[in-house]
Design an enzyme around this catalytic site. Structure first.
Site, PDB file in Angstrom:
ATOM      1  CG  ASP A  56     -23.818  97.203  70.623  1.00  0.00           C
ATOM      2  OD1 ASP A  56     -23.689  98.208  69.889  1.00  0.00           O
ATOM      3  OD2 ASP A  56     -24.821  97.004  71.339  1.00  0.00           O
ATOM      4  CB  SER A  99     -31.666  98.949  70.538  1.00  0.00           C
ATOM      5  OG  SER A  99     -30.930 100.101  70.263  1.00  0.00           O
ATOM      6  CG  HIS A 152     -27.107  97.025  68.617  1.00  0.00           C
ATOM      7  ND1 HIS A 152     -26.867  97.554  69.864  1.00  0.00           N
ATOM      8  CD2 HIS A 152     -28.291  97.554  68.215  1.00  0.00           C
ATOM      9  CE1 HIS A 152     -27.845  98.368  70.193  1.00  0.00           C
ATOM     10  NE2 HIS A 152     -28.723  98.382  69.211  1.00  0.00           N
TER      11      HIS A 152
END
Length: 504
Positions: free
Chosen positions: A447, A185, A472
């Protein structure tokens, strides 16, 4: 406890769940990997002894890397795992897990795919907590003045100084003991940028689910949410759209408003907020974000999000539950229960007041105030819906999110400053044309954050993996026998990439 509505930037907590913390819905969905910590309640007997052997350590860090006349320092938390490391091996690698917009945890030092790679390659493992998150407090509070030290550039410099410090402490020759950075991320972005900015210190990086393109109006986010729901069935998408339209209809009448209070377990009666467009926007965004959170963490991140796309779509397709709006409310009930919340809090001013609290002891200090500041000052990433014909309607356009920046941090944070910030970030790091080598970019196409990442290789210097059907940061979690074959294959390819890096 209430679920707070204002949702500045589905954080990128990019690898984080929509965390329920003391009644505040934190805005880091998609935010950082550090917020996606392994479950603290699972496998405790297996990891308890290891966690006890992984104490908090502290590195003396520079406050302002941009000002050599400022000698202020602070203590930054880090962890070490040396169980696989052979100090007598002149070529043993060093792995660095980058912390993000949440608290670092010792559990990551014993779980996750990177630990399996470390065991295979005999790596020394470090995890460095991001400045201003967790216990890494560079300043006495979180005032807007102090948050000026919270930038990705300062964080990258922290990592560089930490690497230099650990090379000295452990007598590591960086030419022989190659450093490889990992992050998911926002930390996935940092992993790529670290190699780009400090290639003499970092030999390579694995960037998972990292957005590289800063963008104010991230309209593609909900477009991907809809696509991902549509993979289950078009009926699911149609029911969500009908449900959102029925919420609009119910808001127009007193009886309908009272119906919404009951169905969605609202903390405050909506009839008192109907005249405030910010409250209405917040309500619609809160309902939509239920689906966004489920999609972003679907299945692969089950330690955080136990509700899956299949389950919410089963609800939305089940006509015996009632009209589509009733099914929307049932999904909301499921997620409130998951987060141990008694009601859905959507009142704008209430959340802004919470977000203005500058104390380290406040609820928002767990990451919401910090990450939201970063979105207002560097990244944008606002997950909007501004088309009346779209599945989630037009009630939370980009202006709704930009308004929050000024209301929380002051009038100088507005549309003009944000536009300059985005331009600067993309110019500084290269956006989707990074000048990097030795970086592997990994994404899952479920994602929504993959839409701001590098998913196609431009040349041999920017290899990518796009995993079909995963969400994700899925590749970063502890491998399971039940993982999709394509996820297992991606982990093998990542290990091959690491092997080749270390042979260079």
């Amino acid at each position: 406890m209430a679920k707070c509505s204002v949702y500045i930037a589905v954080a990128l907590s990019l690898c984080s769940l929509i965390v329920q913390a003391n009644g505040l819905r934190q805005f880091w969905r998609g935010k950082s990997f550090s917020s996606d910590q392994p479950s603290q309640t699972t496998e405790s007997s297996l990891f308890g002894a290891q966690l006890n052997d992984t104490p908090d350590l502290w590195f003396e860090q520079i406050l302002d890397h941009n000002d050599p006349t400022n000698g202020a320092t602070w203590k930054q938390r880090y962890y070490v795992n040396d169980q696989f490391f052979n100090a007598s091996d002149p070529n043993a690698p060093v792995f660095l897990m980058i912390g993000g917009e949440g608290e670092a945890t010792a559990r990551w030092m014993h779980e996750g795919a990177w630990i399996h790679y470390a065991e295979k390659h005999g790596a020394l493992c470090f995890q460095l907590e991001h400045r201003f998150y967790g216990k890494s407090h560079p300043t006495e509070d979180l005032s807007t003045k102090n948050l000026a030290y919270l930038t990705s550039e300062q964080a990258l410099a922290d990592l560089a100084y930490f690497i230099v410090g650990m090379n000295e402490k452990y007598a590591l020759n960086p030419h022989d003991h190659k450093w490889i950075a990992f992050g998911g991320s926002y930390p996935g972005s940092l992993a790529a940028w670290l190699r780009e900015k400090y290639p003499s210190l970092v030999h390579g990086s694995i960037s998972s689910s990292g957005p590289l393109l800063a963008k104010i109006d991230f309209v593609e986010y909900y477009d991907t949410v809809v696509r991902s729901l549509g993979r289950y069935s078009t009926e699911c998408v149609d029911s969500v759209k009908s449900g959102m339209q029925q919420v609009e209809t119910l808001l127009k009448h007193m009886i309908g408003q009272r119906t919404l209070n009951d169905k969605f377990q609202l903390c405050d009666p909506v009839e008192k907020s109907i005249a405030n467009p910010l409250d209405v926007a917040s309500l619609f965004e809160a309902i939509a974000s239920n689906f966004a959170g489920v999609v972003q963490y679907n299945k692969d991140n089950s330690p955080h999000a136990t509700v899956t796309i299949d389950e919410v779509c089963d609800v939305m397709a089940n006509q015996t539950i009632g009209a589509p709006v009733t099914r929307l409310a049932e999904v909301n009930r499921m997620l409130l229960k998951q987060g141990n919340q008694s009601c859905l809090d959507y009142v704008y001013d209430k959340t802004v007041r919470q977000m203005q609290n500058v104390s380290w002891d406040s609820d928002v200090a767990s990451g919401a105030r910090q990450w939201t500041y970063q979105t207002c000052n560097e990244f944008g990433f606002y997950q909007t819906s501004n088309d009346p014909d779209a599945v989630f309607g037009d009630r939370f356009p980009v202006e709704f999110f930009v308004r929050q920046c000024a209301d929380i941090y002051g009038a100088r944070f507005g549309a003009e400053s944000l536009a300059r910030a985005i331009y600067r970030t993309n110019t500084n790091y290269g956006a989707l044309n990074p000048a990097t080598t030795n970086v592997l970019y990994v994404h899952g196409n479920i994602d929504p954050w993959h839409r701001l990442g590098l998913t196609e290789s431009n040349d041999i210097h920017t290899p990518t993996i796009l995993i079909d059907g995963t969400a994700h940061c899925a590749n970063m979690y502890e491998p399971k026998d039940s993982d999709f074959p394509q996820l297992k294959q991606a982990r093998l390819e990542i290990d091959t990439f690491i092997t080749n890096l270390l042979a260079m």
